[in-house]
Design an enzyme around this catalytic site. Structure first.
Site: not given
Lengths: 203, 204
Positions: B90-92
């Site tokens: 998700v962070c990416s």
């Protein structure tokens, strides 16, 4: 009874190992059901329903001027070939590819022979309508974009990575069959259009 | 026997839930993204609330600068985007999304500071995959997660929550959203809050 117990224990261990393997996969894990296989050339595309756009020019482009319901299915669009870009506002490669994809759309629109035959849409997977709107505005995307906020369509398409390009035919033996299935950028838009125009009669 | 069958059913359901991702992965990161599986949505207790002064901090950034919160006082609204870890699904894509909306931040006279507990080399490699970012990316690596912890955002595993904090020009916290770590907060949430805060520069 003892034998049944030991079989159950073995099953438990097998399931536990399998769930661990699935949860630790480096890629979003593939589900076990048939419907989530990635799109394969020659295979039919699962039925996809989208919200009917409000803008009259988009409706005219898609051949949905007289649509009355809130949603429509891809088969209702007027096309020989429909190119679908699976993208996300959050995906760096989709962002980088946006100008190239716009060029492709402009080339199709400028070609009198192809503009009625080849249509393009984009589906923003995991994007809200607002997020799709941000992408459209940022890159000046002129072809219709739709939001798949709950990833329902993304699941039907085998949870492909983005950007992903799928083309389907709407005629003859290839009706609703996939003719292009491609992960990543489209490369040179001129060459991509050439290969698409060879498919444009769906023979 | 029945209990055993229930156990099998529960394992099967759990397996199916885990196998369904809540995100779409971008191709640009190729095979580099590590999928930690489904995590406990929130795993820390907030130590601050809206209306309170944000604790000042100074952290090293990937750009080579040292960024202090107080430098933005009376100048910009500051959005802190805490993300759990580099190289995770998700962070990416959360920051690449923010990377195309600099205009929206400018419109509300706001800036963005991305914060992670990863060290600078890791953040350098990871954010390098995203293209050129317009905002500063800060490393809360050492003392480990100290800034995240000062807000009550450090999880028991040592990573931070996925959280958005908005601090106004007076240094007051005006918005806190600790998101389910497994999901990306919709962009409109952030934009709506920026709109409200810029329309009402002082808290009521």
């Amino acid at each position: 009874m003892k034998k049944v117990k030991s079989v159950n224990r073995a099953l438990c261990i097998a399931f536990a190992i399998l769930s661990l393997t699935v949860s630790c996969a480096h890629q979003p894990a593939a589900s076990l059901t048939e419907s989530v296989k990635p799109p394969t050339i020659g295979k039919p595309l699962p039925q996809i329903s989208l919200s009917t756009p409000e803008g009259s020019s988009i409706r005219t482009y898609l051949g949905l001027s007289n649509a009355t319901s809130e949603s429509f299915i891809l088969g209702e669009i007027e096309y020989n070939i429909l190119l679908i870009e699976i993208f996300s506002m959050y995906c760096p490669l989709c962002q980088r590819e946006a100008p190239t994809v716009n060029q492709l759309y402009k080339k199709i629109r400028a070609d009198q022979k192809l503009s009625g035959k080849i249509k393009m849409i984009g589906i923003g997977v995991g994007n809200s309508a607002f997020e799709v709107g941000v992408f459209k505005k940022k890159y000046g995307v002129e072809f219709p974009l739709f939001a798949d906020s709950n990833l329902k369509i993304h699941k039907k398409l085998g949870q492909v990575r983005t950007p992903y390009f799928i083309a389907i035919c709407n005629q003859g033996e290839m009706k609703n069959r996939i003719v292009i299935s491609k992960l990543g950028g489209i490369g040179d838009p001129h060459n991509f259009l050439k290969s698409m125009s060879e498919l444009a009669d769906c023979r | 026997m029945r209990a055993r069958l229930n156990h099998i059913t529960a394992t099967l359901i759990c397996m199916l839930i885990i196998s369904t991702p809540l995100w779409a992965t971008a191709k640009s990161f190729n095979e580099s993204i590590y999928n930690p599986g489904l995590l406990k949505p929130i795993d820390s207790l907030l130590k601050l609330k809206t209306g309170e002064m944000a604790p000042d901090f100074s952290l090293p950034a990937v750009s080579g600068k040292t960024i202090s919160l107080k430098d933005y006082r009376n100048k910009k609204i500051v959005v802190l985007s805490f993300i759990p870890a580099a190289w995770t699904p998700v962070c990416s894509d959360q920051w690449p999304g923010y990377n195309i909306v600099e205009e929206i931040f400018n419109e509300y006279d706001a800036t963005l500071l991305g914060i992670s507990v990863d060290n600078i080399p890791t953040l350098f490699s990871w954010t390098g995959q995203m293209g050129r970012l317009w905002f500063e990316v800060l490393s809360d690596f050492w003392p480990h997660g100290e800034v995240a912890d000062s807000f009550g955002l450090l999880r028991s595993s040592g990573v931070s929550e996925r959280a958005l904090i908005i601090i106004d020009k007076n240094g007051i916290i005006r918005f806190i959203k600790v998101n389910d770590i497994n999901q990306r907060p919709p962009l409109e949430t952030l934009v709506n809050e920026l709109q409200k805060i810029s329309a009402q520069p002082k808290p009521q």
